[in-house]
Design a protein around this motif. Structure first.
Motif, PDB file in Angstrom:
ATOM      1  N   LEU A  95       0.819  -1.208   0.000  1.00 15.67           N
ATOM      2  CA  LEU A  95       0.000   0.000   0.000  1.00 15.67           C
ATOM      3  C   LEU A  95       0.859   1.268   0.000  1.00 15.67           C
ATOM      4  N   GLU A  96       1.996   1.218   0.690  1.00 17.15           N
ATOM      5  CA  GLU A  96       2.905   2.370   0.695  1.00 17.15           C
ATOM      6  C   GLU A  96       3.460   2.615  -0.703  1.00 17.15           C
ATOM      7  N   LEU A  97       3.933   1.552  -1.327  1.00 18.68           N
ATOM      8  CA  LEU A  97       4.496   1.684  -2.664  1.00 18.68           C
ATOM      9  C   LEU A  97       3.417   2.082  -3.672  1.00 18.68           C
ATOM     10  N   GLN A  98       2.203   1.588  -3.491  1.00 18.39           N
ATOM     11  CA  GLN A  98       1.110   1.965  -4.384  1.00 18.39           C
ATOM     12  C   GLN A  98       0.825   3.466  -4.293  1.00 18.39           C
ATOM     13  N   ARG A  99       0.840   4.004  -3.097  1.00 19.19           N
ATOM     14  CA  ARG A  99       0.592   5.437  -2.903  1.00 19.19           C
ATOM     15  C   ARG A  99       1.718   6.283  -3.519  1.00 19.19           C
ATOM     16  N   ILE A 100       2.961   5.836  -3.322  1.00 19.98           N
ATOM     17  CA  ILE A 100       4.111   6.551  -3.878  1.00 19.98           C
ATOM     18  C   ILE A 100       4.089   6.490  -5.406  1.00 19.98           C
ATOM     19  N   MET A 101       3.810   5.316  -5.965  1.00 17.44           N
ATOM     20  CA  MET A 101       3.792   5.174  -7.421  1.00 17.44           C
ATOM     21  C   MET A 101       2.617   5.921  -8.053  1.00 17.44           C
ATOM     22  N   ASP A 102       1.514   6.041  -7.328  1.00  6.63           N
ATOM     23  CA  ASP A 102       0.385   6.835  -7.815  1.00  6.63           C
ATOM     24  C   ASP A 102       0.800   8.299  -7.955  1.00  6.63           C
ATOM     25  N   LEU A 103       1.468   8.821  -6.941  1.00  6.68           N
ATOM     26  CA  LEU A 103       1.969  10.194  -7.002  1.00  6.68           C
ATOM     27  C   LEU A 103       2.987  10.347  -8.133  1.00  6.68           C
ATOM     28  N   TYR A 104       3.874   9.373  -8.264  1.00  7.64           N
ATOM     29  CA  TYR A 104       4.879   9.412  -9.327  1.00  7.64           C
ATOM     30  C   TYR A 104       4.206   9.442 -10.705  1.00  7.64           C
ATOM     31  N   GLY A 105       3.200   8.608 -10.901  1.00  5.84           N
ATOM     32  CA  GLY A 105       2.498   8.569 -12.180  1.00  5.84           C
ATOM     33  C   GLY A 105       1.826   9.890 -12.516  1.00  5.84           C
ATOM     34  N   ARG A 106       1.240  10.536 -11.512  1.00  4.04           N
ATOM     35  CA  ARG A 106       0.610  11.829 -11.748  1.00  4.04           C
ATOM     36  C   ARG A 106       1.641  12.899 -12.082  1.00  4.04           C
ATOM     37  N   MET A 107       2.809  12.850 -11.441  1.00  2.27           N
ATOM     38  CA  MET A 107       3.866  13.817 -11.732  1.00  2.27           C
ATOM     39  C   MET A 107       4.459  13.578 -13.132  1.00  2.27           C
ATOM     40  N   VAL A 108       4.540  12.324 -13.559  1.00  4.66           N
ATOM     41  CA  VAL A 108       5.006  12.015 -14.914  1.00  4.66           C
ATOM     42  C   VAL A 108       3.991  12.525 -15.926  1.00  4.66           C
ATOM     43  N   ALA A 109       2.702  12.301 -15.661  1.00  2.00           N
ATOM     44  CA  ALA A 109       1.651  12.766 -16.569  1.00  2.00           C
ATOM     45  C   ALA A 109       1.660  14.293 -16.696  1.00  2.00           C
ATOM     46  N   ALA A 110       2.037  14.978 -15.617  1.00  3.23           N
ATOM     47  CA  ALA A 110       2.124  16.437 -15.652  1.00  3.23           C
ATOM     48  C   ALA A 110       3.412  16.913 -16.329  1.00  3.23           C
ATOM     49  N   GLY A 111       4.312  15.971 -16.647  1.00  4.01           N
ATOM     50  CA  GLY A 111       5.555  16.322 -17.335  1.00  4.01           C
ATOM     51  C   GLY A 111       6.655  16.811 -16.416  1.00  4.01           C
ATOM     52  N   HIS A 112       6.539  16.522 -15.126  1.00  5.84           N
ATOM     53  CA  HIS A 112       7.511  17.052 -14.177  1.00  5.84           C
ATOM     54  C   HIS A 112       8.614  16.048 -13.837  1.00  5.84           C
ATOM     55  N   TRP A 113       8.275  14.791 -13.662  1.00  7.70           N
ATOM     56  CA  TRP A 113       9.269  13.765 -13.353  1.00  7.70           C
ATOM     57  C   TRP A 113       9.419  12.832 -14.534  1.00  7.70           C
ATOM     58  N   ARG A 114      10.620  12.257 -14.657  1.00  2.00           N
ATOM     59  CA  ARG A 114      10.877  11.351 -15.773  1.00  2.00           C
ATOM     60  C   ARG A 114      11.463  10.015 -15.362  1.00  2.00           C
ATOM     61  N   ASP A 115      11.987   9.913 -14.167  1.00  2.00           N
ATOM     62  CA  ASP A 115      12.647   8.675 -13.764  1.00  2.00           C
ATOM     63  C   ASP A 115      12.561   8.513 -12.262  1.00  2.00           C
ATOM     64  N   TYR A 116      12.753   7.298 -11.795  1.00  2.00           N
ATOM     65  CA  TYR A 116      12.764   7.042 -10.360  1.00  2.00           C
ATOM     66  C   TYR A 116      13.747   5.917 -10.044  1.00  2.00           C
ATOM     67  N   ALA A 117      14.087   5.805  -8.781  1.00  2.00           N
ATOM     68  CA  ALA A 117      14.961   4.731  -8.303  1.00  2.00           C
ATOM     69  C   ALA A 117      14.485   4.311  -6.927  1.00  2.00           C
ATOM     70  N   ILE A 118      14.624   3.027  -6.638  1.00  2.00           N
ATOM     71  CA  ILE A 118      14.281   2.500  -5.319  1.00  2.00           C
ATOM     72  C   ILE A 118      15.532   1.846  -4.756  1.00  2.00           C
ATOM     73  N   ASP A 119      15.934   2.277  -3.571  1.00  2.00           N
ATOM     74  CA  ASP A 119      17.077   1.693  -2.871  1.00  2.00           C
ATOM     75  C   ASP A 119      16.573   1.055  -1.586  1.00  2.00           C
ATOM     76  N   LEU A 120      16.898  -0.219  -1.411  1.00  2.00           N
ATOM     77  CA  LEU A 120      16.504  -0.938  -0.203  1.00  2.00           C
ATOM     78  C   LEU A 120      17.762  -1.297   0.575  1.00  2.00           C
ATOM     79  N   HIS A 121      17.886  -0.740   1.766  1.00  2.00           N
ATOM     80  CA  HIS A 121      19.037  -0.979   2.623  1.00  2.00           C
ATOM     81  C   HIS A 121      18.561  -1.602   3.926  1.00  2.00           C
ATOM     82  N   ARG A 122      19.493  -1.919   4.766  1.00  2.00           N
ATOM     83  CA  ARG A 122      19.158  -2.519   6.051  1.00  2.00           C
ATOM     84  C   ARG A 122      18.412  -1.526   6.947  1.00  2.00           C
ATOM     85  N   GLU A 123      18.832  -0.255   6.953  1.00  2.00           N
ATOM     86  CA  GLU A 123      18.235   0.728   7.857  1.00  2.00           C
ATOM     87  C   GLU A 123      17.180   1.610   7.203  1.00  2.00           C
TER      88      GLU A 123
END
Length: 119
Positions: free
Chosen positions: A27-55
């Motif tokens: 659900l967290e990732l779904q909410r973040i990706m929803d925001l990302y998709g809307r920002m891409v549709a608005a032409g503001h963002w073009r790329d993303y990265a996900i980093d998973l660390h221990r902390e």
């Protein structure tokens, strides 16, 4: 040339997960990706990265691929009882918003999206 590195076994991978790697829930990732998709549709963002660390688990949003991320959304469970485990970090590395709820931390970016659409 004669060095052989063994492929990690299934038990080693299970041990890494038990060591406490932090990740996003569905659900967290779904909410973040929803925001990302809307920002891409608005032409503001073009790329993303996900980093998973221990902390920490970090979602970075970029205007262009070769730049620093415009925003980073960080989940740090160790800070859950102190400042809140969610943080919105700007391009310069300053903390823009911190809190216990993801919705509140994403609010400044969503307001910015409303300004972009209304112009």
């Amino acid at each position: 040339m004669s060095n052989v590195t063994p492929f990690p076994s299934q038990t080693a991978q299970q041990g890494a997960r038990d060591a406490g790697q932090t990740g996003f829930e569905r659900l967290e990732l779904q909410r973040i990706m929803d925001l990302y998709g809307r920002m891409v549709a608005a032409g503001h963002w073009r790329d993303y990265a996900i980093d998973l660390h221990r902390e920490a688990a970090i979602f970075s949003a970029f205007r262009r691929t070769a730049e620093r991320p415009e925003f980073r959304i960080e989940k740090r469970p160790a800070l859950r009882h102190r400042q809140g485990m969610w943080a919105l970090i700007g391009e310069a590395g300053n903390v823009l918003k911190r809190g216990a709820e993801l919705q509140g931390v994403l609010a400044p970016v969503e307001r910015r999206l409303l300004k972009i659409v209304s112009e």
